[in-house]
Motif scaffolding. Structure first.
Motif, PDB file in Angstrom:
ATOM      1  N   LEU A   1       0.749  -1.380   0.064  1.00 53.61           N
ATOM      2  CA  LEU A   1       0.253  -0.315  -0.004  1.00 53.61           C
ATOM      3  C   LEU A   1       0.738   1.470   0.438  1.00 53.61           C
ATOM      4  CD1 LEU A   1      -3.048  -0.769   2.484  1.00 53.61           C
ATOM      5  CD2 LEU A   1      -3.183  -1.077  -0.018  1.00 53.61           C
ATOM      6  N   VAL A   2       2.197   1.471   0.771  1.00 49.42           N
ATOM      7  CA  VAL A   2       3.155   2.521   0.752  1.00 49.42           C
ATOM      8  C   VAL A   2       3.638   2.506  -0.665  1.00 49.42           C
ATOM      9  CG1 VAL A   2       5.206   3.473   1.232  1.00 49.42           C
ATOM     10  CG2 VAL A   2       4.033   2.296   2.846  1.00 49.42           C
ATOM     11  N   GLY A   3       3.342   1.458  -1.558  1.00 49.99           N
ATOM     12  CA  GLY A   3       4.299   2.251  -2.882  1.00 49.99           C
ATOM     13  C   GLY A   3       2.957   2.479  -4.162  1.00 49.99           C
ATOM     14  N   LEU A   4       1.938   1.321  -3.645  1.00 46.72           N
ATOM     15  CA  LEU A   4       1.140   2.624  -4.511  1.00 46.72           C
ATOM     16  C   LEU A   4       0.291   3.387  -4.265  1.00 46.72           C
ATOM     17  CD1 LEU A   4      -1.334   0.747  -6.204  1.00 46.72           C
ATOM     18  CD2 LEU A   4      -3.161   0.506  -4.898  1.00 46.72           C
ATOM     19  N   VAL A   5       1.051   3.736  -3.295  1.00 46.00           N
ATOM     20  CA  VAL A   5      -0.188   5.427  -2.744  1.00 46.00           C
ATOM     21  C   VAL A   5       1.475   5.969  -3.167  1.00 46.00           C
ATOM     22  CG1 VAL A   5       0.289   7.551  -1.068  1.00 46.00           C
ATOM     23  CG2 VAL A   5      -1.220   4.923  -0.707  1.00 46.00           C
ATOM     24  N   PHE A   6       2.021   5.817  -3.096  1.00 41.52           N
ATOM     25  CA  PHE A   6       3.983   7.174  -3.416  1.00 41.52           C
ATOM     26  C   PHE A   6       3.705   6.834  -5.537  1.00 41.52           C
ATOM     27  CE2 PHE A   6       5.845   7.378  -0.419  1.00 41.52           C
ATOM     28  CZ  PHE A   6       7.373   8.185  -0.281  1.00 41.52           C
ATOM     29  N   GLU A   7       3.531   5.712  -5.863  1.00 38.93           N
ATOM     30  CA  GLU A   7       2.947   5.423  -7.235  1.00 38.93           C
ATOM     31  C   GLU A   7       2.087   6.334  -8.111  1.00 38.93           C
ATOM     32  OE1 GLU A   7       2.140   2.120  -9.896  1.00 38.93           O
ATOM     33  OE2 GLU A   7       4.100   0.946  -8.338  1.00 38.93           O
ATOM     34  N   THR A   8       0.984   6.395  -7.295  1.00 37.61           N
ATOM     35  CA  THR A   8      -0.186   6.906  -7.594  1.00 37.61           C
ATOM     36  C   THR A   8      -0.377   8.228  -7.734  1.00 37.61           C
ATOM     37  OG1 THR A   8      -1.289   4.887  -7.684  1.00 37.61           O
ATOM     38  CG2 THR A   8      -2.921   7.108  -7.305  1.00 37.61           C
ATOM     39  N   VAL A   9       0.138   9.010  -6.758  1.00 37.07           N
ATOM     40  CA  VAL A   9       0.107   9.779  -6.042  1.00 37.07           C
ATOM     41  C   VAL A   9       1.478  11.068  -7.427  1.00 37.07           C
ATOM     42  CG1 VAL A   9       0.615  12.369  -4.680  1.00 37.07           C
ATOM     43  CG2 VAL A   9      -0.832   9.886  -3.655  1.00 37.07           C
ATOM     44  N   GLY A  10       2.214   9.887  -7.199  1.00 37.71           N
ATOM     45  CA  GLY A  10       3.426  10.634  -7.594  1.00 37.71           C
ATOM     46  C   GLY A  10       2.988  10.942  -9.661  1.00 37.71           C
ATOM     47  N   ASP A  11       2.926   9.761 -10.104  1.00 40.49           N
ATOM     48  CA  ASP A  11       1.888  10.389 -11.606  1.00 40.49           C
ATOM     49  C   ASP A  11       1.309  11.178 -11.242  1.00 40.49           C
ATOM     50  OD1 ASP A  11       4.277   7.775 -12.531  1.00 40.49           O
ATOM     51  OD2 ASP A  11       2.667   6.191 -12.257  1.00 40.49           O
ATOM     52  N   ALA A  12       0.020  11.359 -10.458  1.00 39.65           N
ATOM     53  CA  ALA A  12      -0.982  12.420 -10.464  1.00 39.65           C
ATOM     54  C   ALA A  12      -0.466  13.770 -10.480  1.00 39.65           C
ATOM     55  CB  ALA A  12      -1.643  11.623  -9.655  1.00 39.65           C
ATOM     56  N   GLN A  13       0.872  13.621  -9.825  1.00 37.34           N
ATOM     57  CA  GLN A  13       1.441  15.329  -9.723  1.00 37.34           C
ATOM     58  C   GLN A  13       2.411  15.503 -10.715  1.00 37.34           C
ATOM     59  OE1 GLN A  13       4.050  14.510  -6.062  1.00 37.34           O
ATOM     60  NE2 GLN A  13       2.191  15.515  -4.281  1.00 37.34           N
ATOM     61  N   LEU A  14       2.632  14.707 -10.901  1.00 36.24           N
ATOM     62  CA  LEU A  14       3.322  14.803 -12.644  1.00 36.24           C
ATOM     63  C   LEU A  14       2.600  15.271 -13.752  1.00 36.24           C
ATOM     64  CD1 LEU A  14       6.113  15.121 -14.180  1.00 36.24           C
ATOM     65  CD2 LEU A  14       6.012  12.749 -14.274  1.00 36.24           C
ATOM     66  N   ALA A  15       1.833  14.539 -13.650  1.00 38.99           N
ATOM     67  CA  ALA A  15       1.103  14.310 -14.729  1.00 38.99           C
ATOM     68  C   ALA A  15       0.174  15.973 -14.594  1.00 38.99           C
ATOM     69  CB  ALA A  15      -1.091  13.943 -14.517  1.00 38.99           C
TER      70      ALA A  15
ATOM     71  N   ASP B   1       7.075   1.650  -7.366  1.00 36.62           N
ATOM     72  CA  ASP B   1       6.812   0.053  -8.164  1.00 36.62           C
ATOM     73  C   ASP B   1       7.696  -1.202  -7.421  1.00 36.62           C
ATOM     74  OD1 ASP B   1       4.994   0.016 -10.100  1.00 36.62           O
ATOM     75  OD2 ASP B   1       6.572   0.407 -11.349  1.00 36.62           O
ATOM     76  N   ALA B   2       8.617  -0.394  -6.755  1.00 36.79           N
ATOM     77  CA  ALA B   2      10.237  -1.567  -6.171  1.00 36.79           C
ATOM     78  C   ALA B   2       8.956  -2.054  -4.752  1.00 36.79           C
ATOM     79  CB  ALA B   2      11.318  -1.087  -5.452  1.00 36.79           C
ATOM     80  N   CYS B   3       8.252  -0.549  -3.811  1.00 38.73           N
ATOM     81  CA  CYS B   3       7.477  -1.396  -2.481  1.00 38.73           C
ATOM     82  C   CYS B   3       6.695  -2.169  -3.059  1.00 38.73           C
ATOM     83  CB  CYS B   3       6.915   0.016  -2.322  1.00 38.73           C
ATOM     84  SG  CYS B   3       8.072   1.174  -1.186  1.00 38.73           S
ATOM     85  N   VAL B   4       5.143  -1.760  -4.113  1.00 33.91           N
ATOM     86  CA  VAL B   4       4.832  -3.146  -5.089  1.00 33.91           C
ATOM     87  C   VAL B   4       5.080  -4.200  -4.517  1.00 33.91           C
ATOM     88  CG1 VAL B   4       3.358  -3.856  -5.908  1.00 33.91           C
ATOM     89  CG2 VAL B   4       3.340  -1.372  -5.471  1.00 33.91           C
ATOM     90  N   TRP B   5       6.460  -4.918  -5.512  1.00 32.47           N
ATOM     91  CA  TRP B   5       7.269  -6.387  -6.172  1.00 32.47           C
ATOM     92  C   TRP B   5       7.705  -6.696  -4.891  1.00 32.47           C
ATOM     93  CZ3 TRP B   5       5.491  -8.922  -9.085  1.00 32.47           C
ATOM     94  CH2 TRP B   5       4.081  -8.669 -10.136  1.00 32.47           C
ATOM     95  N   VAL B   6       8.169  -5.626  -3.582  1.00 31.52           N
ATOM     96  CA  VAL B   6       8.802  -6.397  -1.884  1.00 31.52           C
ATOM     97  C   VAL B   6       6.959  -6.374  -0.991  1.00 31.52           C
ATOM     98  CG1 VAL B   6       9.375  -5.898   0.283  1.00 31.52           C
ATOM     99  CG2 VAL B   6      10.301  -5.053  -2.480  1.00 31.52           C
ATOM    100  N   GLY B   7       6.689  -5.937  -1.607  1.00 28.93           N
ATOM    101  CA  GLY B   7       4.953  -6.491  -0.243  1.00 28.93           C
ATOM    102  C   GLY B   7       4.061  -7.456  -0.882  1.00 28.93           C
ATOM    103  N   ILE B   8       4.850  -7.560  -2.292  1.00 29.62           N
ATOM    104  CA  ILE B   8       3.702  -8.535  -2.841  1.00 29.62           C
ATOM    105  C   ILE B   8       4.407 -10.104  -2.457  1.00 29.62           C
ATOM    106  CG2 ILE B   8       3.227 -10.137  -4.361  1.00 29.62           C
ATOM    107  CD1 ILE B   8       2.561  -7.470  -6.082  1.00 29.62           C
ATOM    108  N   PHE B   9       5.647 -10.059  -3.078  1.00 27.75           N
ATOM    109  CA  PHE B   9       7.098 -11.170  -2.175  1.00 27.75           C
ATOM    110  C   PHE B   9       6.905 -11.433  -0.736  1.00 27.75           C
ATOM    111  CE2 PHE B   9      11.517 -11.766   0.068  1.00 27.75           C
ATOM    112  CZ  PHE B   9      11.286 -13.290  -0.244  1.00 27.75           C
ATOM    113  N   LEU B  10       6.305 -10.378   0.499  1.00 27.47           N
ATOM    114  CA  LEU B  10       6.728 -11.053   1.639  1.00 27.47           C
ATOM    115  C   LEU B  10       5.609 -11.827   1.818  1.00 27.47           C
ATOM    116  CD1 LEU B  10       7.202  -7.537   2.709  1.00 27.47           C
ATOM    117  CD2 LEU B  10       8.827  -9.096   3.223  1.00 27.47           C
TER     118      LEU B  10
END
Length: 293
Positions: free
Chosen positions: A157-171, A200-209
């Protein structure tokens, strides 16, 4: 882990199918960059197919459970939400734009679309299958799952928030004509030059965990490691920064004051309190083999 070989074969076939469909879409539209939008949904397709196949395999064996129900549904939801969000974002961002220069250059140099298959789609399909190994394992691990799955969900969830908010801010930044030619150093981009890649990195680390309560899960540790290596050193951060350093004035100052990956308070800059012109890394979360920018 009964039936894992069938499940992983289904995952590989799904990755191949996604690559084939994206190639055909590129042939029809004349824009092979559609493969970038297929990256996230490709993982979602793998999660859905392996969820169904693992259930069918278990159903064909008397008394055989398809795995821990909570874990299977949790991982399915995690991957589908991440994949569809990413694919939708890239599709909207690239709508109406010409062919990506990377693909145009490949086509011009090699003289045919076969180079896209060899240099992009084959490695990307294999990477998709390999990175998704924790997802495949999650679909067949016998329960009960350990509490680590909720730690994995939190990291995800940390990763999803970072990439979603980051993409929205850049757009939002790039839509404003007043920011033309400037660099984005606001919001999350003030604390990391790549909030989307970090996410993205946090998302896939989270899935691995979510699968590390079993030693079978630990065998997939190279899957998130590969994703992080691609994001940081190969086709994500490294490729974006090489291009930005050559084309954006003030980017060196942005690099000097802003963390390269893990979010961290910005360092003081000789350019003043704000550290120079506002800036953007120019990248966005997307395909790790064919970098999004």
């Amino acid at each position: 882990m009964n039936g894992f070989l069938i499940v992983t074969a289904a995952a590989l076939a799904t990755a191949a199918a996604v690559m084939a469909v994206s190639f055909l879409a590129g042939r029809v539209t004349g824009k092979y960059s559609v493969i970038d939008a297929a990256w996230g949904p490709g993982f979602a397709a793998i999660a859905l197919v392996t969820f169904v196949v693992s259930g069918l395999v278990a159903g064909s064996s008397a008394g055989q459970s398809p795995g821990d129900g909570t874990l299977r549904l949790l991982v399915l939801g995690m991957v589908v939400v991440w994949g569809l969000r990413l694919g939708t974002y890239i599709l909207i961002r690239n709508h109406g734009k010409p062919e990506d220069p990377r693909y145009a250059e490949m086509l011009a140099d090699a003289g045919g679309p076969g180079v896209i298959v060899r240099k992009v789609q084959l490695p990307q399909g294999v990477t998709m299958w390999f990175v998704s190994l924790p997802v495949q394992v999650a679909m067949v691990l016998p329960g009960p799952a350990g509490p680590i799955i909720w730690v994995g969900l939190a990291v995800y969830l940390v990763g999803l928030v970072f990439e979603t908010v980051g993409d929205a801010q850049l757009a939002a930044f790039t839509r404003d004509p007043a920011n033309k030619g400037k660099l984005m150093d606001r919001g999350l981009w003030r604390y990391t030059r790549h909030p989307n890649y970090f996410g993205d990195a946090c998302v896939w680390v989270g899935i691995f965990l979510t699968v590390t309560w079993s030693w079978w899960g630990w065998l997939t540790v190279l899957s998130p490691a590969l994703m992080i290596w691609l994001l940081v050193a190969k086709t994500g951060k490294a490729l974006t920064e090489r291009r930005m350093s050559q084309s954006r004035p003030g980017y060196a100052d942005y690099v000097a004051r802003t963390s390269g990956f893990v979010p961290w308070p910005p360092r003081r800059s000789s350019s003043g309190p704000s550290g120079g012109p506002s800036g953007s890394s120019g990248g966005s979360a997307g395909s790790t083999v064919a970098n999004q920018s």
